[in-house]
Design a protein around this motif. Structure first.
Motif, short mmCIF file in Angstrom:
data_model
loop_
_atom_site.label_atom_id
_atom_site.label_comp_id
_atom_site.label_asym_id
_atom_site.label_seq_id
_atom_site.Cartn_x
_atom_site.Cartn_y
_atom_site.Cartn_z
N ASP A 1 0.85 -1.19 0.00
CA ASP A 1 0.00 0.00 0.00
C ASP A 1 0.89 1.24 0.00
OD1 ASP A 1 -1.86 1.98 0.26
OD2 ASP A 1 -2.50 1.44 2.28
N LEU A 2 1.00 1.86 -1.16
CA LEU A 2 1.79 3.09 -1.28
C LEU A 2 0.89 4.23 -1.74
CD1 LEU A 2 4.98 1.51 -2.87
CD2 LEU A 2 4.87 2.67 -0.66
N SER A 3 -0.35 4.21 -1.26
CA SER A 3 -1.35 5.20 -1.68
C SER A 3 -0.97 6.61 -1.25
CB SER A 3 -2.73 4.83 -1.13
OG SER A 3 -2.69 4.71 0.28
N ARG A 4 -0.15 6.74 -0.20
CA ARG A 4 0.26 8.07 0.25
C ARG A 4 1.55 8.54 -0.41
NH1 ARG A 4 -0.48 7.82 6.72
NH2 ARG A 4 0.08 5.64 6.43
N HIS A 5 2.08 7.73 -1.29
CA HIS A 5 3.28 8.11 -2.04
C HIS A 5 2.86 8.89 -3.28
CE1 HIS A 5 6.33 7.44 -5.20
NE2 HIS A 5 7.20 7.49 -4.21
N ALA B 1 9.09 17.68 2.05
CA ALA B 1 9.13 17.96 3.49
C ALA B 1 9.06 16.69 4.33
CB ALA B 1 7.99 18.90 3.87
N LYS B 2 8.45 15.63 3.80
CA LYS B 2 8.25 14.41 4.59
C LYS B 2 9.14 13.25 4.13
CE LYS B 2 3.43 15.41 5.83
NZ LYS B 2 2.02 14.92 5.77
N ALA B 3 9.49 13.22 2.88
CA ALA B 3 10.27 12.10 2.35
C ALA B 3 11.71 12.15 2.84
CB ALA B 3 10.24 12.11 0.83
N LYS B 4 12.33 10.99 2.96
CA LYS B 4 13.75 10.92 3.30
C LYS B 4 14.61 11.51 2.19
CE LYS B 4 13.62 6.70 6.15
NZ LYS B 4 14.14 5.31 6.24
N GLY B 5 14.09 11.46 0.97
CA GLY B 5 14.82 11.96 -0.18
C GLY B 5 14.10 11.52 -1.45
N LEU B 6 14.76 11.72 -2.58
CA LEU B 6 14.18 11.39 -3.88
C LEU B 6 15.09 10.40 -4.59
CD1 LEU B 6 12.22 11.98 -6.29
CD2 LEU B 6 13.82 13.80 -6.95
#
Length: 400
Positions: free
Chosen positions: A45-49, A54-59
């Motif tokens: 479940d990656l529905s919030r991706h 601001a929230k991600a560890k990085g790209l």
């Protein structure tokens, strides 16, 4: 003779210039390329991706390979899903075939290949630069272009090229050798770049390792270390699902090496990822109790299961003809969760047997530091189900 040598030198210089892409090309999104959140291959479940800068560890940015006559793949490989599950934003850079062509000739090194300039173009986007960490990943020609782009020292944290290939035609011509020689030249540009280099090379890769095994990986590790570049090089893992040109695109690779690669990207420290080192368990989120001194079956054993899961098996000294043990699975992907089971092992058929409701495990010491484990499903006996997995004895630090 002198003229011939001069001509040869001129050819090498020209080829070297081609291998480094021309910077400053113009690209139109939606025409030359598409840069969008990744489509994942699994069921998590990656529905919030994506989570946002601001929230991600990085790209992490995926750069696909090249297959003449075929469209860019819709889905990214499992290693990208692992990073998304771990809290990174994962994007797919899909390029039009006009960006990189070759059709049986030198491909990524050809003068009309614009894959690396495209990567540099995307790195200039404001939405990309909003991330504190940026990682470039890729396979085959995409991996080759990732190394090329990194040689320009852009503002990125790390790269992960898997089976990099830019020359030749699957070993059918001698050009496959340039998939080593040109990359060696590119590594020189990583000095003082601050870029962390992880890379994967795989047994049976027809673009290099099939002809010349255990060369590119060891060289990259040694030279990058000499240059002071943090590196984590994966050189031809033995697992059967981590073989060939696509060896880094399997679920097994994501499970076995995802935690190690992420640890390296986050810390810059090359992680313990070998099964002979007890510290590897920590990288996979496995907590170890106080362990007894190794003797016979007693001690800590670590190995990789058929599906790529890292396992730690802690066996206590025998009492009343039985051994107590703890079997622990570490971090995984695609719905995997860490697991811990208590085992009671009894002597059986020249080894030890853990008997469950339907699943048995048969252990046999095949060498002082090597343990064979066979999983037996009593309701579904098959050859595949009963292939042994070999664990190694893990100690306080890696054996030399």
């Amino acid at each position: 003779m002198k003229l011939r040598n001069l001509a040869r030198l001129a050819g090498l210089i020209a080829a070297a210039l081609i291998a480094r892409p021309v910077y400053g090309q113009s690209f139109i999104e939606g025409n030359h390329y598409w840069f969008e959140p990744a489509v994942f291959p699994g069921k998590s479940d990656l529905s919030r991706h994506p989570y946002g800068p601001a929230k991600a560890k990085g790209l992490v940015i995926w750069n696909h390979g090249y297959d003449p006559g075929k469209l860019a793949p819709e889905k990214v490989p499992p290693i990208m899903q692992y990073f998304a599950e771990a809290g990174w934003d994962a994007y797919h850079l899909q390029r039009h075939s006009i960006i990189g062509v070759g059709r049986g000739r030198s491909v990524a090194g050809s003068s009309n290949d614009l894959t690396a300039p495209l990567i540099l173009h995307v790195l200039e986007k404001a939405e990309v630069n909003a991330y504190s960490r940026i990682v470039l990943m890729g396979q085959s020609r995409g991996a080759f272009a990732v190394i090329q782009a990194g040689a320009y020292k852009p503002r990125i944290t790390a790269i992960l090229p898997l089976s990099p290939a830019g020359f030749g035609d699957a070993g059918k011509t001698s050009e496959w050798r340039q998939n080593d020689t040109f990359i060696r030249n590119l590594w020189e540009d990583y000095k003082d770049s601050g870029i962390r280099v992880a890379a994967g090379f795989f047994t049976g890769d027809p673009w290099y390792e099939e002809q010349h095994p255990h060369v590119r990986g060891p060289y990259a590790r040694q030279r990058l270390t000499e240059l002071g570049v943090p590196n984590f090089i994966i050189d031809q893992p033995e697992h059967p699902k981590m073989q060939g040109h696509g060896g880094g695109q399997s679920w097994e690779f994501a499970r076995r090496f995802g935690p190690c690669i992420e640890h390296f990207f986050e810390t810059g420290n090359s992680p313990s990822c070998v099964e002979t080192d007890r510290n590897t368990a920590r990288i996979f989120g496995i907590k170890l109790p106080q362990l007894p001194a190794p003797n016979g079956y007693t001690g800590l054993w670590q190995g990789t299961w058929h599906n790529g899961r890292f396992i730690a098996l802690m066996i206590q000294p025998p009492a009343n003809g039985q051994y107590r043990a703890v079997y622990r699975q570490g971090l995984g992907t695609n719905g995997d969760t860490p697991q811990s089971s208590d085992w009671t092992l009894s002597e059986h058929d020249g080894g030890l047997l853990q008997q469950g409701n339907t699943i048995d495990f048969h252990l046999k010491l095949v060498a002082p530091d090597r343990l064979s484990i066979i999983r037996i499903d009593r309701n579904k006996r098959s050859e595949k189900n009963e292939q042994p997995v070999y664990f190694t004895r893990a100690r306080e630090r890696s054996l030399p």
